[in-house]
Design a protein around this motif. Structure first.
Motif, PDB file in Angstrom:
ATOM      1  N   MET A 266      69.887  31.801  44.810  1.00  0.00           N
ATOM      2  CA  MET A 266      71.308  31.570  44.615  1.00  0.00           C
ATOM      3  C   MET A 266      71.571  30.740  43.359  1.00  0.00           C
ATOM      4  O   MET A 266      72.589  30.929  42.687  1.00  0.00           O
ATOM      5  CB  MET A 266      71.901  30.869  45.840  1.00  0.00           C
ATOM      6  N   ASP A 267      70.671  29.809  43.060  1.00  0.00           N
ATOM      7  CA  ASP A 267      70.834  29.018  41.833  1.00  0.00           C
ATOM      8  C   ASP A 267      70.805  29.922  40.615  1.00  0.00           C
ATOM      9  O   ASP A 267      71.600  29.753  39.672  1.00  0.00           O
ATOM     10  CB  ASP A 267      69.724  27.970  41.722  1.00  0.00           C
ATOM     11  N   PHE A 268      69.889  30.890  40.628  1.00  0.00           N
ATOM     12  CA  PHE A 268      69.789  31.823  39.506  1.00  0.00           C
ATOM     13  C   PHE A 268      71.087  32.605  39.347  1.00  0.00           C
ATOM     14  O   PHE A 268      71.585  32.790  38.226  1.00  0.00           O
ATOM     15  CB  PHE A 268      68.623  32.789  39.739  1.00  0.00           C
ATOM     16  N   VAL A 269      71.654  33.080  40.460  1.00  0.00           N
ATOM     17  CA  VAL A 269      72.884  33.865  40.415  1.00  0.00           C
ATOM     18  C   VAL A 269      74.028  33.019  39.860  1.00  0.00           C
ATOM     19  O   VAL A 269      74.788  33.461  38.996  1.00  0.00           O
ATOM     20  CB  VAL A 269      73.239  34.402  41.819  1.00  0.00           C
ATOM     21  N   ARG A 270      74.157  31.791  40.341  1.00  0.00           N
ATOM     22  CA  ARG A 270      75.243  30.920  39.881  1.00  0.00           C
ATOM     23  C   ARG A 270      75.106  30.587  38.398  1.00  0.00           C
ATOM     24  O   ARG A 270      76.081  30.583  37.654  1.00  0.00           O
ATOM     25  CB  ARG A 270      75.264  29.629  40.714  1.00  0.00           C
ATOM     26  N   GLU A 271      73.879  30.298  37.972  1.00  0.00           N
ATOM     27  CA  GLU A 271      73.653  29.887  36.589  1.00  0.00           C
ATOM     28  C   GLU A 271      73.922  31.010  35.598  1.00  0.00           C
ATOM     29  O   GLU A 271      74.304  30.756  34.455  1.00  0.00           O
ATOM     30  CB  GLU A 271      72.217  29.398  36.417  1.00  0.00           C
ATOM     31  N   ASN A 272      73.725  32.249  36.035  1.00  0.00           N
ATOM     32  CA  ASN A 272      73.845  33.374  35.106  1.00  0.00           C
ATOM     33  C   ASN A 272      74.996  34.312  35.445  1.00  0.00           C
ATOM     34  O   ASN A 272      75.071  35.417  34.888  1.00  0.00           O
ATOM     35  CB  ASN A 272      72.529  34.166  35.093  1.00  0.00           C
ATOM     36  N   ALA A 273      75.886  33.882  36.310  1.00  0.00           N
ATOM     37  CA  ALA A 273      77.007  34.743  36.716  1.00  0.00           C
ATOM     38  C   ALA A 273      77.878  35.127  35.522  1.00  0.00           C
ATOM     39  O   ALA A 273      78.301  36.287  35.395  1.00  0.00           O
ATOM     40  CB  ALA A 273      77.852  34.041  37.778  1.00  0.00           C
ATOM     41  N   ASP A 274      78.134  34.176  34.635  1.00  0.00           N
ATOM     42  CA  ASP A 274      78.971  34.470  33.466  1.00  0.00           C
ATOM     43  C   ASP A 274      78.310  35.496  32.550  1.00  0.00           C
ATOM     44  O   ASP A 274      78.983  36.383  32.004  1.00  0.00           O
ATOM     45  CB  ASP A 274      79.255  33.188  32.677  1.00  0.00           C
ATOM     46  N   LEU A 275      76.989  35.388  32.378  1.00  0.00           N
ATOM     47  CA  LEU A 275      76.267  36.354  31.543  1.00  0.00           C
ATOM     48  C   LEU A 275      76.361  37.760  32.123  1.00  0.00           C
ATOM     49  O   LEU A 275      76.622  38.730  31.409  1.00  0.00           O
ATOM     50  CB  LEU A 275      74.795  35.948  31.417  1.00  0.00           C
ATOM     51  N   PHE A 276      76.143  37.869  33.447  1.00  0.00           N
ATOM     52  CA  PHE A 276      76.226  39.180  34.087  1.00  0.00           C
ATOM     53  C   PHE A 276      77.640  39.750  33.992  1.00  0.00           C
ATOM     54  O   PHE A 276      77.815  40.947  33.737  1.00  0.00           O
ATOM     55  CB  PHE A 276      75.797  39.081  35.563  1.00  0.00           C
TER      56      PHE A 276
ATOM     57  N   LEU B 224      81.333  43.702  31.776  1.00  0.00           N
ATOM     58  CA  LEU B 224      82.602  44.073  31.143  1.00  0.00           C
ATOM     59  C   LEU B 224      82.370  44.783  29.812  1.00  0.00           C
ATOM     60  O   LEU B 224      83.117  45.700  29.448  1.00  0.00           O
ATOM     61  CB  LEU B 224      83.465  42.819  30.943  1.00  0.00           C
ATOM     62  N   THR B 225      81.337  44.358  29.091  1.00  0.00           N
ATOM     63  CA  THR B 225      80.999  45.042  27.835  1.00  0.00           C
ATOM     64  C   THR B 225      80.574  46.480  28.101  1.00  0.00           C
ATOM     65  O   THR B 225      81.003  47.407  27.406  1.00  0.00           O
ATOM     66  CB  THR B 225      79.877  44.294  27.099  1.00  0.00           C
ATOM     67  N   THR B 226      79.723  46.674  29.113  1.00  0.00           N
ATOM     68  CA  THR B 226      79.288  48.028  29.474  1.00  0.00           C
ATOM     69  C   THR B 226      80.466  48.868  29.929  1.00  0.00           C
ATOM     70  O   THR B 226      80.585  50.048  29.554  1.00  0.00           O
ATOM     71  CB  THR B 226      78.230  47.968  30.592  1.00  0.00           C
ATOM     72  N   LEU B 227      81.335  48.288  30.732  1.00  0.00           N
ATOM     73  CA  LEU B 227      82.508  49.019  31.214  1.00  0.00           C
ATOM     74  C   LEU B 227      83.424  49.412  30.063  1.00  0.00           C
ATOM     75  O   LEU B 227      83.871  50.566  29.966  1.00  0.00           O
ATOM     76  CB  LEU B 227      83.272  48.156  32.224  1.00  0.00           C
ATOM     77  N   GLY B 228      83.698  48.471  29.162  1.00  0.00           N
ATOM     78  CA  GLY B 228      84.547  48.775  28.012  1.00  0.00           C
ATOM     79  C   GLY B 228      83.930  49.826  27.114  1.00  0.00           C
ATOM     80  O   GLY B 228      84.626  50.744  26.637  1.00  0.00           O
ATOM     81  N   LEU B 229      82.634  49.701  26.868  1.00  0.00           N
ATOM     82  CA  LEU B 229      81.925  50.684  26.051  1.00  0.00           C
ATOM     83  C   LEU B 229      81.995  52.062  26.682  1.00  0.00           C
ATOM     84  O   LEU B 229      82.235  53.069  25.999  1.00  0.00           O
ATOM     85  CB  LEU B 229      80.472  50.240  25.876  1.00  0.00           C
ATOM     86  N   SER B 230      81.815  52.138  28.003  1.00  0.00           N
ATOM     87  CA  SER B 230      81.849  53.426  28.706  1.00  0.00           C
ATOM     88  C   SER B 230      83.236  54.057  28.642  1.00  0.00           C
ATOM     89  O   SER B 230      83.373  55.265  28.391  1.00  0.00           O
ATOM     90  CB  SER B 230      81.435  53.237  30.163  1.00  0.00           C
TER      91      SER B 230
END
Length: 215
Positions: free
Chosen positions: A1-11, A16-22
């Motif tokens: 869970m720490d990993f998920v919280r720490e990197n949530a913004d990156l994911f 959103l970049t992938t979605l916009g690109l698609s």
């Protein structure tokens, strides 16, 4: 869970970049692919030849090569384009060739008698294509066209190699930071793509059922 919280913004940013690109590349592919399909069935030989050349060139060229040409080749002729717009253009131009062929198969499936009837009442080629042929062609090719666009979403992963921070770009970045989180990173990236592709597949199935009733 720490990993998920720490990197949530990156994911989230990568998703959103992938979605916009698609979305943007899909729009380019649909518009250009429709135009190319119209050219492929045009009564004007030069237009047919130009569209055929485009389709055969892009269908038989690896997408990575298209990326290299757009992002690194065009600046050689003083046409500089950013990494994200270059990725949109690369994926869109590449996918347009497959959209064209899917649509052309739908156009060929429309009865020739309908096009002849359209000409008989005074419609031009463009009018008959727009008002009679293309609406039926689109209904016919919903499944293959949907498959092309879903495959396009997965093809956007190549943009990671050209400085676009989409989902796949997280793999080396986060794994290099902590190799022990490899499984979590893989799961996160896969889930990100599935959030886009699974609803897209469901939408295609729903549209297919609806247009089947209309036919």
């Amino acid at each position: 869970m720490d990993f998920v919280r720490e990197n949530a913004d990156l994911f989230l940013d990568a998703f959103l970049t992938t979605l916009g690109l698609s979305l943007l590349a899909g729009l380019v592919a649909l518009v250009l692919g429709t135009l190319l399909a119209a050219m492929r069935v045009s009564p004007i030989p030069p237009l047919r030849g130009l569209a055929t050349f485009y389709v055969e060139t892009f269908r038989n060229t690896p997408l990575t090569v298209v990326f290299f040409f757009i992002i690194f080749g065009l600046p050689q002729i003083d046409f500089v384009i950013g990494f994200f717009p270059g990725a949109v253009l690369s994926v869109g131009l590449y996918t347009a060739a497959f959209v064209c062929e899917a649509l052309r198969s739908g156009i060929n499936a429309v009865s020739a008698g309908q096009a002849e009837a359209a000409r008989a009442i005074g419609l031009t080629f463009g009018q008959s294509l727009r008002e009679v042929v293309l609406p039926q062609a689109f209904r016919t090719v919903v499944p293959p066209l949907g498959n092309v666009l879903i495959a396009m979403v997965k093809n956007t992963s190549i943009a990671a190699g050209f400085s676009v921070s989409e989902l796949s770009s997280l793999l080396p970045r986060l794994v290099n930071a902590d190799a022990g989180d490899l499984t979590l990173v893989l799961v996160g990236v896969v889930v990100g793509y599935m959030v886009i592709t699974l609803p897209s597949a469901l939408a295609v199935n729903r549209i297919e059922r609806r247009v089947a009733i209309l036919r």
